[in-house]
Scaffold this motif. Structure first.
Motif, PDB file in Angstrom:
ATOM      1  N   PRO A 168      11.594   5.794   5.377  1.00  0.00           N
ATOM      2  CA  PRO A 168      10.216   6.303   5.260  1.00  0.00           C
ATOM      3  C   PRO A 168       9.505   6.121   6.599  1.00  0.00           C
ATOM      4  O   PRO A 168       9.578   5.048   7.208  1.00  0.00           O
ATOM      5  CB  PRO A 168       9.592   5.413   4.181  1.00  0.00           C
ATOM      6  CG  PRO A 168      10.714   4.582   3.629  1.00  0.00           C
ATOM      7  CD  PRO A 168      11.756   4.510   4.682  1.00  0.00           C
ATOM      8  N   LEU A 169       8.830   7.150   7.052  1.00  0.00           N
ATOM      9  CA  LEU A 169       8.183   7.101   8.364  1.00  0.00           C
ATOM     10  C   LEU A 169       6.748   7.579   8.251  1.00  0.00           C
ATOM     11  O   LEU A 169       6.484   8.723   7.878  1.00  0.00           O
ATOM     12  CB  LEU A 169       8.943   7.991   9.358  1.00  0.00           C
ATOM     13  CG  LEU A 169       8.399   7.989  10.789  1.00  0.00           C
ATOM     14  CD1 LEU A 169       8.681   6.650  11.465  1.00  0.00           C
ATOM     15  CD2 LEU A 169       8.996   9.125  11.597  1.00  0.00           C
ATOM     16  N   GLN A 170       5.825   6.672   8.541  1.00  0.00           N
ATOM     17  CA  GLN A 170       4.410   7.040   8.546  1.00  0.00           C
ATOM     18  C   GLN A 170       4.127   7.898   9.768  1.00  0.00           C
ATOM     19  O   GLN A 170       4.656   7.647  10.861  1.00  0.00           O
ATOM     20  CB  GLN A 170       3.538   5.789   8.563  1.00  0.00           C
ATOM     21  CG  GLN A 170       2.053   6.072   8.436  1.00  0.00           C
ATOM     22  CD  GLN A 170       1.223   4.797   8.415  1.00  0.00           C
ATOM     23  OE1 GLN A 170       1.762   3.700   8.499  1.00  0.00           O
ATOM     24  NE2 GLN A 170      -0.080   4.939   8.304  1.00  0.00           N
ATOM     25  N   CYS A 171       3.304   8.900   9.605  1.00  0.00           N
ATOM     26  CA  CYS A 171       3.035   9.841  10.690  1.00  0.00           C
ATOM     27  C   CYS A 171       1.995   9.283  11.658  1.00  0.00           C
ATOM     28  O   CYS A 171       0.816   9.686  11.663  1.00  0.00           O
ATOM     29  CB  CYS A 171       2.571  11.175  10.121  1.00  0.00           C
ATOM     30  SG  CYS A 171       3.861  12.054   9.241  1.00  0.00           S
ATOM     31  N   GLU A 172       2.429   8.344  12.473  1.00  0.00           N
ATOM     32  CA  GLU A 172       1.567   7.797  13.521  1.00  0.00           C
ATOM     33  C   GLU A 172       2.422   7.438  14.724  1.00  0.00           C
ATOM     34  O   GLU A 172       3.646   7.289  14.625  1.00  0.00           O
ATOM     35  CB  GLU A 172       0.814   6.566  13.022  1.00  0.00           C
ATOM     36  CG  GLU A 172       1.699   5.404  12.648  1.00  0.00           C
ATOM     37  CD  GLU A 172       0.906   4.143  12.332  1.00  0.00           C
ATOM     38  OE1 GLU A 172       1.432   3.052  12.609  1.00  0.00           O
ATOM     39  OE2 GLU A 172      -0.227   4.258  11.833  1.00  0.00           O
TER      40      GLU A 172
END
Length: 285
Positions: A168-172
């Motif tokens: 999972p990769l947060q968009c920041e």
């Protein structure tokens, strides 16, 4: 990290009919890792796939989010890794049909130190799974491992036991820096400890299409990883955030909210990748 291969070969857990083992990992906290583990597992279970969650995060959020009260956690991941408890003894049913969990117990917080001195410290989870499989096929289609937000011995155990890693990769911006470190770790584990390990996919979480930064990060990730990045993006969603306080996955708390529907689509994509099957619609669930 030890370079000594384990006595139990990687293929022993990948016999025909063996469950697909997916580690949900990212050493950065707050990226939606546990939320993804719980809701993806719920969506897979709703598709008729028998699913086991292993809560390997000492914070125990997956256990709490599935209404496993602390008094119910007499046996859990710590006892499996350190105490030699069987998988069956540590497994509990959940509020979700077709889904079970090996919860976290408070002892898991100290497991990192205890594992250092144990034999086959990187293989403890894989060995436990192999012992369980030696008594007959494991009764699951998927095993989802929720990893702690660190590149620790617990995460290492998950990667050694797993077939693949879902990130999972947060968009920041800072998430991209952490991702490169995680990729190096996965590559090292593959070379030294688990030759079958692969990146199953990258899923963009907490996505806000109104943010130009989110759009830029998503574009950069897709340019770098190509088809490994899921088409489904998990949006920021209040109902997803509320669900754990009610002891339910978002899909049981509010199946119609945008976040729940995104996890339904993610499960469908995953099933297509894994089996070439179309995940059936859950909108009537």
């Amino acid at each position: 990290m030890s370079d000594q291969p384990g006595n139990i070969g990687a293929t022993e857990l990948r016999a025909p009919g063996a469950p697909r083992i997916i580690a949900i990992a990212n050493q950065k906290g707050g990226v939606g890792k546990t939320t993804t583990a719980v809701n993806l597992a719920t969506a897979l279970s709703a598709c008729g796939r028998r699913t086991l969650i292993i809560d390997l995060d000492p914070q125990g959020n997956a256990s709490t989010g599935l209404a496993i009260d602390s008094v119910q956690r007499r046996l859990g991941a710590y006892q499996v890794l350190v105490g030699g408890a069987s998988l069956a003894a540590a497994t509990q049913p959940t509020v979700v049909p077709n889904m079970s969990i090996i919860p976290t117990t408070p002892d898991l917080a100290g497991a990192e130190i205890e594992l250092i001195d144990l034999d086959r410290r990187e293989y403890r989870l894989r060995d436990a799974l192999a012992r369980a499989a030696s008594h007959g096929p494991l009764p699951y289609d998927f095993i989802i491992i929720d990893c702690p937000p660190s590149l620790s011995l617990l995460t290492l155990n998950a990667m050694v036991a797993a077939d693949c890693v879902l990130v999972p990769l947060q968009c920041e911006f800072y998430a991209l820096e952490g991702l490169s470190q995680l990729m190096r770790t996965i590559d090292r584990v593959k070379r030294a400890l688990n030759p079958v390990l692969e990146i199953q996919g990258v899923v963009l979480t907490m996505y806000d299409k109104r943010s130009s930064l989110n759009e830029q990060v998503a574009s950069d990730v897709r340019a770098h990883f190509g088809a490994k990045v899921y088409e489904t993006e998990i949006p920021r969603n209040v109902r997803i955030a509320e669900a754990p306080s009610h002891g339910k996955p978002a899909l049981l708390y509010d199946i119609r909210c945008a976040g729940s529907q995104a996890y339904v689509r993610l499960a469908g994509e995953l099933l297509k990748r894994e089996h070439g099957l179309s995940g059936r619609s859950l909108s009537a669930a």
